[in-house]
Write a protein that holds these residues in place. Sequence first.
Motif, PDB file in Angstrom:
ATOM      1  N   GLY A 148       0.802  -1.216   0.000  1.00 40.61           N
ATOM      2  CA  GLY A 148       0.000   0.000   0.000  1.00 40.61           C
ATOM      3  C   GLY A 148       0.831   1.260   0.000  1.00 40.61           C
ATOM      4  N   ALA A 149       2.119   1.129  -0.263  1.00 40.64           N
ATOM      5  CA  ALA A 149       3.044   2.253  -0.162  1.00 40.64           C
ATOM      6  C   ALA A 149       3.129   3.002  -1.492  1.00 40.64           C
ATOM      7  CB  ALA A 149       4.426   1.763   0.263  1.00 40.64           C
ATOM      8  N   ILE A 150       2.585   4.214  -1.506  1.00 39.48           N
ATOM      9  CA  ILE A 150       2.588   5.011  -2.729  1.00 39.48           C
ATOM     10  C   ILE A 150       2.561   6.490  -2.342  1.00 39.48           C
ATOM     11  CG2 ILE A 150       0.060   4.988  -2.954  1.00 39.48           C
ATOM     12  CD1 ILE A 150       0.507   4.708  -6.025  1.00 39.48           C
ATOM     13  N   ASN A 151       3.308   7.325  -3.084  1.00 41.80           N
ATOM     14  CA  ASN A 151       3.328   8.744  -2.769  1.00 41.80           C
ATOM     15  C   ASN A 151       2.550   9.548  -3.814  1.00 41.80           C
ATOM     16  OD1 ASN A 151       5.106   9.318  -4.995  1.00 41.80           O
ATOM     17  ND2 ASN A 151       6.847   8.677  -3.738  1.00 41.80           N
ATOM     18  N   GLU A 152       2.440  10.826  -3.606  1.00 39.17           N
ATOM     19  CA  GLU A 152       1.598  11.651  -4.465  1.00 39.17           C
ATOM     20  C   GLU A 152       2.121  11.738  -5.891  1.00 39.17           C
ATOM     21  OE1 GLU A 152      -0.080  15.276  -3.117  1.00 39.17           O
ATOM     22  OE2 GLU A 152      -0.137  14.663  -1.020  1.00 39.17           O
ATOM     23  N   ASP A 153       3.426  11.812  -6.066  1.00 40.17           N
ATOM     24  CA  ASP A 153       3.979  11.837  -7.430  1.00 40.17           C
ATOM     25  C   ASP A 153       3.583  10.571  -8.184  1.00 40.17           C
ATOM     26  OD1 ASP A 153       5.156  14.300  -7.077  1.00 40.17           O
ATOM     27  OD2 ASP A 153       7.137  13.495  -6.577  1.00 40.17           O
ATOM     28  N   GLN A 154       3.635   9.440  -7.482  1.00 41.89           N
ATOM     29  CA  GLN A 154       3.275   8.172  -8.114  1.00 41.89           C
ATOM     30  C   GLN A 154       1.778   8.087  -8.385  1.00 41.89           C
ATOM     31  OE1 GLN A 154       5.107   5.812  -5.051  1.00 41.89           O
ATOM     32  NE2 GLN A 154       7.026   5.577  -6.178  1.00 41.89           N
ATOM     33  N   VAL A 155       0.974   8.654  -7.506  1.00 42.29           N
ATOM     34  CA  VAL A 155      -0.475   8.687  -7.745  1.00 42.29           C
ATOM     35  C   VAL A 155      -0.784   9.494  -9.000  1.00 42.29           C
ATOM     36  CG1 VAL A 155      -2.688   9.543  -6.885  1.00 42.29           C
ATOM     37  CG2 VAL A 155      -1.132   8.332  -5.334  1.00 42.29           C
ATOM     38  N   ARG A 156      -0.146  10.631  -9.142  1.00 37.57           N
ATOM     39  CA  ARG A 156      -0.373  11.457 -10.336  1.00 37.57           C
ATOM     40  C   ARG A 156       0.053  10.731 -11.598  1.00 37.57           C
ATOM     41  NH1 ARG A 156       0.891  15.722  -6.535  1.00 37.57           N
ATOM     42  NH2 ARG A 156       3.120  15.472  -6.918  1.00 37.57           N
ATOM     43  N   GLN A 157       1.119   9.929 -11.504  1.00 34.26           N
ATOM     44  CA  GLN A 157       1.559   9.150 -12.654  1.00 34.26           C
ATOM     45  C   GLN A 157       0.565   8.051 -12.991  1.00 34.26           C
ATOM     46  OE1 GLN A 157       4.119   9.724 -14.745  1.00 34.26           O
ATOM     47  NE2 GLN A 157       3.367   8.017 -15.969  1.00 34.26           N
ATOM     48  N   LEU A 158      -0.023   7.442 -11.967  1.00 31.50           N
ATOM     49  CA  LEU A 158      -1.058   6.429 -12.205  1.00 31.50           C
ATOM     50  C   LEU A 158      -2.175   6.999 -13.064  1.00 31.50           C
ATOM     51  CD1 LEU A 158      -1.749   4.538  -8.845  1.00 31.50           C
ATOM     52  CD2 LEU A 158      -0.558   3.673 -10.864  1.00 31.50           C
ATOM     53  N   GLU A 159      -2.602   8.196 -12.729  1.00 30.71           N
ATOM     54  CA  GLU A 159      -3.688   8.822 -13.482  1.00 30.71           C
ATOM     55  C   GLU A 159      -3.288   9.018 -14.941  1.00 30.71           C
ATOM     56  OE1 GLU A 159      -6.799  12.564 -13.121  1.00 30.71           O
ATOM     57  OE2 GLU A 159      -4.927  12.606 -11.978  1.00 30.71           O
ATOM     58  N   LYS A 160      -2.053   9.440 -15.170  1.00 27.75           N
ATOM     59  CA  LYS A 160      -1.569   9.630 -16.542  1.00 27.75           C
ATOM     60  C   LYS A 160      -1.568   8.315 -17.315  1.00 27.75           C
ATOM     61  CE  LYS A 160       1.516  13.485 -15.363  1.00 27.75           C
ATOM     62  NZ  LYS A 160       2.937  13.917 -15.277  1.00 27.75           N
ATOM     63  N   MET A 161      -1.347   7.211 -16.605  1.00 25.29           N
ATOM     64  CA  MET A 161      -1.271   5.898 -17.234  1.00 25.29           C
ATOM     65  C   MET A 161      -2.637   5.235 -17.374  1.00 25.29           C
ATOM     66  SD  MET A 161       2.155   4.488 -15.267  1.00 25.29           S
ATOM     67  CE  MET A 161       2.373   3.011 -16.296  1.00 25.29           C
ATOM     68  N   GLY A 162      -3.675   5.918 -16.882  1.00 26.01           N
ATOM     69  CA  GLY A 162      -5.026   5.363 -17.002  1.00 26.01           C
ATOM     70  C   GLY A 162      -5.368   4.326 -15.953  1.00 26.01           C
ATOM     71  N   TYR A 163      -4.670   4.368 -14.829  1.00 28.06           N
ATOM     72  CA  TYR A 163      -4.925   3.409 -13.753  1.00 28.06           C
ATOM     73  C   TYR A 163      -5.675   4.049 -12.598  1.00 28.06           C
ATOM     74  CZ  TYR A 163      -2.074  -0.464 -15.506  1.00 28.06           C
ATOM     75  OH  TYR A 163      -1.592  -1.506 -16.235  1.00 28.06           O
ATOM     76  N   ARG A 164      -6.413   3.206 -11.868  1.00 28.27           N
ATOM     77  CA  ARG A 164      -7.027   3.601 -10.606  1.00 28.27           C
ATOM     78  C   ARG A 164      -6.274   2.894  -9.491  1.00 28.27           C
ATOM     79  NH1 ARG A 164     -13.010   2.144 -12.936  1.00 28.27           N
ATOM     80  NH2 ARG A 164     -13.223   3.922 -14.340  1.00 28.27           N
ATOM     81  N   GLY A 165      -5.820   3.643  -8.526  1.00 31.46           N
ATOM     82  CA  GLY A 165      -5.088   3.061  -7.404  1.00 31.46           C
ATOM     83  C   GLY A 165      -6.048   2.565  -6.334  1.00 31.46           C
ATOM     84  N   ILE A 166      -5.865   1.327  -5.915  1.00 30.90           N
ATOM     85  CA  ILE A 166      -6.789   0.691  -4.973  1.00 30.90           C
ATOM     86  C   ILE A 166      -6.071   0.327  -3.676  1.00 30.90           C
ATOM     87  CG2 ILE A 166      -8.465  -1.145  -4.623  1.00 30.90           C
ATOM     88  CD1 ILE A 166      -9.097   0.813  -6.961  1.00 30.90           C
TER      89      ILE A 166
END
Length: 245
Positions: free
Chosen positions: A144-162
């Motif tokens: 479950g370890a993720i930071n805000e920069d990585q969350v923003r990248q997820l969005e760019k990649m079309g992913y939803r973080g769960i």
Amino acid sequence: MIQGFFILFVGLVYSTNSARASVAYPLQAKYSNTMLYKAHTNQKVIALTFDDGPDTRFTPLILDVLNKYDVKATFFLLGTRVHTYPDIVKQIYSKGHAIGNHTYWHPKLTDTDVKSMIWEIEKNEQEIYSVICIKPELFRAPYGAINEDQVRQLEKMGYRGIGWSVDSQDWKSLPANVVKQKVLDSIHPGAIVLMHSAGHWTQDLTGTVKALDELIPYLKKEGYIFVTIPKLWLLENTNEKEFPK
């Protein structure tokens, strides 16, 4: 989880009140279009999720229990194991369960950088596509370890973080009665339940399988409906008054 220790969600804040009702999820609050830890609802719907699979020891047993009770769940798969056990991946998908990306090697992403996360996701994405010809839209960070920069990248990649709001702690090789009680102690409407369908070779998930066989009928009797993460996402992110079928 693969390693023998537990890492709390980045940004997960517990109040001094009941853990069931008073857990705050800052990443979901700030990035509601990308992150989901729970659905805010009074409807008794919950999502079972299974990390670190597939394998040939416990994943088939879990699939049997889910099939027994006609429950659909969400499996966050590791790329290296997708590569090793493609037939189990096909079984998961053919039974109607949702598939998520759980990286290729299971690193703690907050110890790396965005570029490394991209590699992990895309490498696993390629493995999953090679087996079942789909690109997952769901992603769960190891531990479950993720930071805000990585969350923003997820969005760019079309992913939803769960993430999750109920932790069974089954990766500790706990007996069934303990796994079951940990879930029941924290269950709530809109919950995402963290369990595992595989792990390190030293881990014994027999307790997970047995607990699941008791939890599902018990929670059904209590009025809970089991759904996949995509359906829970719809409930959280639409104005539907009734749960989408």
